[in-house]
Design a protein around this motif. Structure first.
Motif: not given
Length: 246
Positions: A46-52
């Protein structure tokens, strides 16, 4: 003499705290510990998705604002006002939309993370674009460098150190936001999804101090590992290859 006494007291306190931490963690069951790796994985995704998602819009918008003074004068005040609105104030609206129609809390939590952290990236990108020297901008214009080539040779190298700084801050914000976005009270009941933030929030609500401590320690370890494996190397790269000497 005072320093020696202070050190002795500090050592005694550390031993005492360490003993109690080990004692508390020893009460955890194997099945409790088995939930942690999965929770870490889902929160990390989720952190990676939010950053992307943040990168997709903040980089082009930030560059446009930073490199175009007229556009910046119009958009910067608007963005500053929008960014000043607490993300938690909009949580009910987001939850109302995504809980009923668009994938539940598993996806809504990504949006909740994004809302509170995307501004770190945007403002750093704006600062990076504004910091690009005017002579370099003039040189690219003189040689007719446009489009993708301009992004590769001028814009991305110019904003890279600022972008890394913004992403580091935003990543930390995402991990903090996971605690309030993966376990929420909505519609008079508690709603949760799989994640480290949910694990910590649920442990807090139920008074499971052993799991609360384990979850907090785990999050600290994950953040430190990511900082050393990813961000420390990107910072070194920014210092070596993308630093503009004036």
């Amino acid at each position: 003499m005072i320093k020696i006494i202070f050190r002795i007291v500090a050592i005694i306190l550390l031993i005492y705290v360490g003993f109690n931490v080990v004692k508390l963690l020893s009460t955890l069951k194997i099945k409790d510990l088995q939930t942690i790796p999965k929770a870490v994985l889902f929160s990390l995704l989720r952190v990676i998705a939010a950053q992307a998602i943040a990168l997709i819009w903040t980089v082009p918008v930030g560059v446009a604002i930073g490199m175009n003074k007229k556009l910046g004068n119009i958009l910067q005040p608007v963005i500053q006002v929008v960014a000043s609105v607490p993300a938690t104030a909009l949580f009910p609206v987001v939850l109302g939309i995504f809980m009923s129609k668009l994938g539940g809390l598993g996806f809504a939590s990504i949006i909740l993370m994004l809302m509170g952290t995307q501004w770190y990236i945007l403002f750093n990108v704006v600062a990076g674009a504004m910091a690009i020297p005017e002579d370099l901008k003039a040189a690219t214009k003189t040689f007719g460098i446009r489009g993708i080539k301009k992004w590769k040779t001028l814009i991305l190298p110019g904003i890279f150190p600022y972008l890394v700084t913004g992403m580091i801050t935003a990543t930390g914000g995402c991990w903090n936001a996971s605690i309030v976005s993966e376990y929420v009270n909505f519609g008079g009941k508690s709603v949760k999804t799989v994640g480290l933030g949910a694990l910590i929030s649920q442990a807090t609500e139920t008074g499971n101090f052993a799991m609360l401590l384990m979850g907090t320690i785990t999050m600290c370890i994950v953040v430190v590992v990511i900082n050393n494996v990813v961000w420390k190397r990107l910072y070194a790269l920014a210092e070596e290859r993308f630093k503009i000497e004036m």
